[in-house]
Design an enzyme around this catalytic site. Sequence first.
Site, PDB file in Angstrom:
ATOM      1  N   SER A 149       4.342   6.348   8.529  1.00 17.21           N
ATOM      2  CA  SER A 149       3.266   6.518   7.549  1.00 17.21           C
ATOM      3  C   SER A 149       2.745   7.954   7.517  1.00 17.21           C
ATOM      4  CB  SER A 149       2.118   5.577   7.922  1.00 17.21           C
ATOM      5  OG  SER A 149       0.961   5.893   7.190  1.00 17.21           O
ATOM      6  N   TYR A 172       2.070   9.531   0.890  1.00 17.43           N
ATOM      7  CA  TYR A 172       1.028   9.255  -0.096  1.00 17.43           C
ATOM      8  C   TYR A 172       0.997  10.468  -1.012  1.00 17.43           C
ATOM      9  CZ  TYR A 172      -0.851   4.971   1.904  1.00 17.43           C
ATOM     10  OH  TYR A 172      -1.018   3.675   2.306  1.00 17.43           O
ATOM     11  N   THR A 198       4.638   6.014  -1.819  1.00 20.35           N
ATOM     12  CA  THR A 198       3.840   4.804  -2.074  1.00 20.35           C
ATOM     13  C   THR A 198       2.966   5.002  -3.302  1.00 20.35           C
ATOM     14  OG1 THR A 198       3.865   4.244   0.256  1.00 20.35           O
ATOM     15  CG2 THR A 198       2.112   3.246  -1.063  1.00 20.35           C
ATOM     16  N   LYS A 271       7.845   3.068  -3.315  1.00 15.95           N
ATOM     17  CA  LYS A 271       7.295   1.884  -2.627  1.00 15.95           C
ATOM     18  C   LYS A 271       6.073   1.374  -3.386  1.00 15.95           C
ATOM     19  CE  LYS A 271       5.623   0.363   1.939  1.00 15.95           C
ATOM     20  NZ  LYS A 271       4.206   0.051   1.824  1.00 15.95           N
ATOM     21  N   HIS A 295       1.814  -3.793  -0.762  1.00 17.57           N
ATOM     22  CA  HIS A 295       1.097  -3.214   0.371  1.00 17.57           C
ATOM     23  C   HIS A 295       0.614  -4.322   1.325  1.00 17.57           C
ATOM     24  CE1 HIS A 295      -0.375   1.073   0.952  1.00 17.57           C
ATOM     25  NE2 HIS A 295      -0.827   0.494   2.050  1.00 17.57           N
TER      26      HIS A 295
HETATM   27  C1  LIG Z   1      -2.549  -1.948   9.021  1.00  7.04           C
HETATM   28  C2  LIG Z   1      -1.625  -1.592   7.890  1.00  7.04           C
HETATM   29  C3  LIG Z   1      -1.492  -0.269   7.528  1.00  7.04           C
HETATM   30  C4  LIG Z   1      -0.610   0.086   6.514  1.00  7.04           C
HETATM   31  N1  LIG Z   1      -0.445   1.404   6.222  1.00  7.04           N
HETATM   32  C5  LIG Z   1       0.427   1.749   5.251  1.00  7.04           C
HETATM   33  C6  LIG Z   1       0.645   3.123   4.959  1.00  7.04           C
HETATM   34  O1  LIG Z   1       0.083   4.007   5.593  1.00  7.04           O
HETATM   35  N2  LIG Z   1       1.509   3.411   3.957  1.00  7.04           N
HETATM   36  C7  LIG Z   1       2.171   2.439   3.236  1.00  7.04           C
HETATM   37  O2  LIG Z   1       2.937   2.753   2.333  1.00  7.04           O
HETATM   38  N3  LIG Z   1       1.981   1.135   3.519  1.00  7.04           N
HETATM   39  C8  LIG Z   1       1.143   0.769   4.508  1.00  7.04           C
HETATM   40  N4  LIG Z   1       0.982  -0.552   4.802  1.00  7.04           N
HETATM   41  C9  LIG Z   1       1.769  -1.562   4.072  1.00  7.04           C
HETATM   42  C10 LIG Z   1       3.087  -1.840   4.795  1.00  7.04           C
HETATM   43  O3  LIG Z   1       3.950  -0.744   4.730  1.00  7.04           O
HETATM   44  C11 LIG Z   1       3.824  -3.059   4.203  1.00  7.04           C
HETATM   45  O4  LIG Z   1       3.977  -2.861   2.825  1.00  7.04           O
HETATM   46  C12 LIG Z   1       3.111  -4.383   4.456  1.00  7.04           C
HETATM   47  O5  LIG Z   1       2.463  -4.383   5.704  1.00  7.04           O
HETATM   48  C13 LIG Z   1       4.114  -5.534   4.421  1.00  7.04           C
HETATM   49  O6  LIG Z   1       3.454  -6.757   4.499  1.00  7.04           O
HETATM   50  P1  LIG Z   1       3.283  -7.608   5.843  1.00  7.04           P
HETATM   51  O7  LIG Z   1       2.241  -6.925   6.665  1.00  7.04           O
HETATM   52  O8  LIG Z   1       2.842  -8.933   5.323  1.00  7.04           O
HETATM   53  O9  LIG Z   1       4.608  -7.659   6.554  1.00  7.04           O
HETATM   54  C14 LIG Z   1       0.123  -0.925   5.824  1.00  7.04           C
HETATM   55  C15 LIG Z   1      -0.024  -2.253   6.195  1.00  7.04           C
HETATM   56  C16 LIG Z   1      -0.868  -2.609   7.225  1.00  7.04           C
HETATM   57  C17 LIG Z   1      -0.984  -4.044   7.626  1.00  7.04           C
END
Ligand SMILES: Cc1cc2nc3c(=O)[nH]c(=O)nc-3n(C[C@H](O)[C@H](O)[C@H](O)COP(=O)(O)O)c2cc1C
Length: 401
Positions: A149, A172, A198, A271, A295
């Site tokens: 990330s 981002y 993203t 994404k 997300h």
């Molecule tokens: C705590 C947390 C932080 C996240 N941070 C980012 C991020 O910084 N950038 C991003 O593109 N997606 C982020 N995501 C989304 C994840 O990349 C992913 O799309 C998502 O967690 C998938 O769903 P799941 O948690 O049900 O497996 C984050 C998700 C969580 C739970």
Amino acid sequence: MSDRREFLKYLAASPLLFGMPQLVEALGNATTDQAVEQVLKSAADALNVFDLEAAARKVVPPAHWGYMATGSDGETTLRANHDAYSRYQLRVRRFVDVSRIDMSMSMFGQSFSSPIILCPVGSQRGFHAEGELAVARAAASRKQLQILSTQSSTPIEDVAKARGAGLWYQLYTSNNFENTAKMVKRAEAAGCPVVAVTVDLPGGRNTETDKRLAREDTRTCAACHGPNGANGPKPMFAGLDMKGFTLTSGTLTWDFIKRLKDVTSMKVMIKGLESGEDAALAVSSGADGIIVSNHGGRATETGRATIECLPEVVQAVGGRLPIIIDGGIRRGTDAFKALALGATAVGIGRPYIWGLGAFGQAGVERTLQILDTELRLAMVGCGTTSLKAITSKAIIDTRRV
Ligand SMILES: Cc1cc2nc3c(=O)[nH]c(=O)nc-3n(C[C@H](O)[C@H](O)[C@H](O)COP(=O)(O)O)c2cc1C
């Protein structure tokens, strides 16, 4: 240590503390390994990813847990992401030689042992002291793909070194293209072959569980995070012009992809797409791949699961680009269904954070091992000996029967 455990047990049973479970829990959380041990003795004891969730819940501070667990608004999308997998059933086939199952997956010339990948999750040191480094070591030991990330709590150079090679970077877009270009160049210099941009947070979000649990946390953010609190600058922002800087921007349009491609030699994945129209635009904009994602139910509260978006994206892309899907994948059978519907690979977010929170590197490895084993069993049962063999014929859409 065992004396302390006995003492805690005594306290928990004590009539003096009857009705004060939070106090007992707080005492139990004082020593991380003891609290986890109340649930699991080791990562190997986890039978499924939910066991790791329960273990992590014991030791991750409430505010950090809220950041991980939260969805948007009433969390309909968050719930739908997993629930929608039950719409599909597996169609077994018998008398196929399944003594050899090939789960290897390749994308852009990189090979991985499994199609299950670690999606970008910010601030991983909030879940375990070794954060992104523990995740990188787990990804390296299991030869699985990790996407780092922009909000990483560890410098990308250190994570790339721990991963060995082939770490992907999540970007981002920010409201300052010079900063964006600098982050991209830095990821490139660290050896990342792919950037996943993203696009699903163009204008903020409403994360109520996050806010609610932050209120319950009695600790002072500044005590650990420093004067800027939990939202202070992350390592990826070092050397950037932070004046007026915002991580995402609501002004961007499709020409951003061309601009991005002009400043990088990395492959560009997008994404956060959920529709066939946008998938077609991604192809015409020169993107190299798509991640179907909402997300993890943390962006627009659509109520629509990513697995329900996948078919229209697959149809629009027509095999021209690789497609990753994430959101709600909690079982190998979920991964199998997504692969059957045309995904090249499947991503997980929270499940590996549960493993990380509970056991660090060993917990992330266990998460991956559990999901890989479950996927392998689904492949055996359906007589599909390679990922290519997992087609729509391997599942039944119960809404269409
Ligand atoms: C705590 C947390 C932080 C996240 N941070 C980012 C991020 O910084 N950038 C991003 O593109 N997606 C982020 N995501 C989304 C994840 O990349 C992913 O799309 C998502 O967690 C998938 O769903 P799941 O948690 O049900 O497996 C984050 C998700 C969580 C739970």
